[in-house]
Design a protein around this motif. Structure first.
Motif, PDB file in Angstrom:
ATOM      1  N   GLN A 247      66.305  33.528   5.237  1.00  0.00           N
ATOM      2  CA  GLN A 247      65.455  33.351   6.395  1.00  0.00           C
ATOM      3  C   GLN A 247      64.234  32.511   6.440  1.00  0.00           C
ATOM      4  O   GLN A 247      63.687  32.637   7.052  1.00  0.00           O
ATOM      5  CB  GLN A 247      65.129  34.651   6.774  1.00  0.00           C
ATOM      6  CG  GLN A 247      66.327  35.727   7.015  1.00  0.00           C
ATOM      7  CD  GLN A 247      66.068  37.205   7.684  1.00  0.00           C
ATOM      8  OE1 GLN A 247      64.831  37.330   7.680  1.00  0.00           O
ATOM      9  NE2 GLN A 247      67.116  37.837   8.015  1.00  0.00           N
TER      10      GLN A 247
ATOM     11  N   SER B 190      58.827  31.044   7.758  1.00  0.00           N
ATOM     12  CA  SER B 190      59.962  31.927   8.425  1.00  0.00           C
ATOM     13  C   SER B 190      59.557  31.745   9.958  1.00  0.00           C
ATOM     14  O   SER B 190      58.379  32.205  10.487  1.00  0.00           O
ATOM     15  CB  SER B 190      59.697  33.254   8.029  1.00  0.00           C
ATOM     16  OG  SER B 190      60.816  34.105   8.700  1.00  0.00           O
TER      17      SER B 190
ATOM     18  N   VAL C 147      65.763  31.957  13.012  1.00  0.00           N
ATOM     19  CA  VAL C 147      67.168  31.806  12.199  1.00  0.00           C
ATOM     20  C   VAL C 147      68.468  32.056  13.082  1.00  0.00           C
ATOM     21  O   VAL C 147      68.498  32.886  13.997  1.00  0.00           O
ATOM     22  CB  VAL C 147      67.386  33.047  11.117  1.00  0.00           C
ATOM     23  CG1 VAL C 147      68.377  32.829  10.351  1.00  0.00           C
ATOM     24  CG2 VAL C 147      66.060  32.857  10.350  1.00  0.00           C
TER      25      VAL C 147
ATOM     26  N   LEU D 262      67.800  26.964  10.156  1.00  0.00           N
ATOM     27  CA  LEU D 262      66.316  27.499  10.044  1.00  0.00           C
ATOM     28  C   LEU D 262      65.642  26.483  10.861  1.00  0.00           C
ATOM     29  O   LEU D 262      65.550  25.399  10.796  1.00  0.00           O
ATOM     30  CB  LEU D 262      65.689  27.743   8.657  1.00  0.00           C
ATOM     31  CG  LEU D 262      66.564  28.741   7.881  1.00  0.00           C
ATOM     32  CD1 LEU D 262      66.136  28.826   6.324  1.00  0.00           C
ATOM     33  CD2 LEU D 262      66.870  30.006   8.493  1.00  0.00           C
TER      34      LEU D 262
END
Length: 403
Positions: free
Chosen positions: A274, A308, A311, A373
């Protein structure tokens, strides 16, 4: 004329109870049955059943008695029966079976150089000392039998090891650590290990390499200028959002706000990942000068490695492949019946297997698709230095350095 006679004249019949039925009455309808007649119940005679059962039980009892009687009268096998019979060689048949009595061969005179006479004479001379040698050999045999060379017991081994004195120069806890077993053996060995006697570090304090140095651990804050999508490899561009001053004093501006950072991201994503791995390779100053950063790893706003944001695991593609596989398999299996011929069954079975194979391939390919991602522009990041970085102070045009 009576009423009965009048009815007879009209052609009717009179019954005894006064109800008449004419000869022209309609016949009964035929017996129409839509089902076949039920099979008749076959009943067996109880006497026959009991007779057959008794005969069977009698036969089983006689067979069992005969088998037990044969096994009890069977002769025991010979104790010295030789099952491994091998033919003897032709040259051994002429030799005597034993050397007792007349079968002992007589030896002739000794030949020149034969050591037999010398050996016999030495044996006669050593008969006196043979008694002590035999006694010593017997003691050695008894000691070997009672020894623990091949058979060792836990209690005796522990007792022997506890009573065994430690070797000179060895630590006192070495014997206890070697005999400890169980899940705590590693922990005890860690506690009882050799101490680290190097109490003085050989390293010494080093002065800063320069007054204009960014030491290891300096955090550079920035934000992304370009979007990151892990489907394909690519480059990323960011900019510094806060001024960075020197580490020793914090007086000199070394990296101004608005400097450009150039780097790359790793597009190899594993299932369940992730965070996007990024590195920074170059720093561009506002005046056009640049500095190589040697692949410094980037992190998010709180210092965790990687960025992050969003996703995409492609679950829709996977469920779509599973749905198509299910529909194809159900369509090939629908409408099956026991009355179809072998050709139709073979065609239907082949189609079902083919659709199942294609569906499995589709699902495998969907599972092999790596997640995507995505990191949007403007996402904040941090860059942490892992070694000292010496740069020159930044000066705005028309200004001088006031120390």
């Amino acid at each position: 004329m009576t009423d009965t006679q009048d009815r007879q004249d009209e052609g009717g019949d009179v019954s005894a109870d006064g109800s008449g039925s004419g000869p022209s009455s309609s016949p009964s309808p035929p017996d129409l049955r839509l089902r076949a007649e039920r099979p008749r119940v076959v009943r067996l005679n109880r006497t026959v059943v009991w007779a057959l059962g008794g005969a069977g039980m009698l036969a089983i009892g006689l067979a069992l008695g005969y088998a037990l009687e044969n096994s009890s009268h069977k002769a025991p096998p010979a104790a010295s029966q030789d099952t491994d019979v091998r033919p003897s060689a032709d040259g051994l048949t002429g030799l005597p079976s034993d050397y007792v009595g007349n079968g002992v061969p007589k030896l002739g005179p000794a030949l020149p150089g034969d050591p037999g006479y010398t050996i016999l004479k030495a044996q006669e001379q050593g008969k006196a000392a043979s008694g002590s040698d035999d006694r010593r050999a017997q003691q050695e045999v008894e000691a070997a039998i009672a020894s623990r060379l091949f058979v060792q017991t836990g209690e005796r081994d522990r007792a022997g090891e506890q009573t065994m004195p430690p070797a000179p120069g060895a630590p006192a806890t070495q014997g206890r650590a070697s005999t400890t077993t169980g899940p705590q053996a590693g922990n005890l060995a860690f506690l009882e290990g050799q101490p680290d006697r190097a109490t003085t570090s050989p390293d010494r304090i080093a002065p800063p390499a320069s007054p204009y140095v960014l030491q290891a651990g300096t955090v550079i804050a920035g934000a992304l200028n370009t979007k990151i999508s892990s489907d394909l490899p690519g480059q990323i561009v960011g900019h510094v959002t806060q001024n960075v001053y020197d580490s020793p004093t914090g007086r000199y501006l070394l990296i101004p706000q608005g400097s450009t950072l150039f780097g790359a991201y790793n597009s190899g994503i594993s299932f369940g990942q992730q965070r996007t791995q990024i590195i920074w390779t170059r720093l561009l100053y506002p005046d056009g000068e640049s500095l190589v950063l040697e692949k410094l790893s980037g992190g998010d706003a709180i210092g965790q490695s990687g960025l992050s944001d969003e996703v995409d695991n492609h679950w829709g593609q996977l469920f779509k492949a599973a749905l198509v596989t299910t529909l194809l398999s159900v369509g090939s299996e629908a409408g099956t019946s026991q009355s179809e011929n072998n050709l139709a069954q073979a065609i239907r079975s082949g189609a079902s297997n083919g659709f199942s194979m294609v569906g499995n391939r589709l699902i495998d390919r969907s599972l092999n698709v790596q997640p995507t991602l995505t990191d949007r522009p403007g996402l904040p990041f941090t860059l942490v230095l892992n070694r000292d970085l010496v740069v020159r102070p930044w000066h705005v045009k028309g200004e001088t350095d006031h120390e």
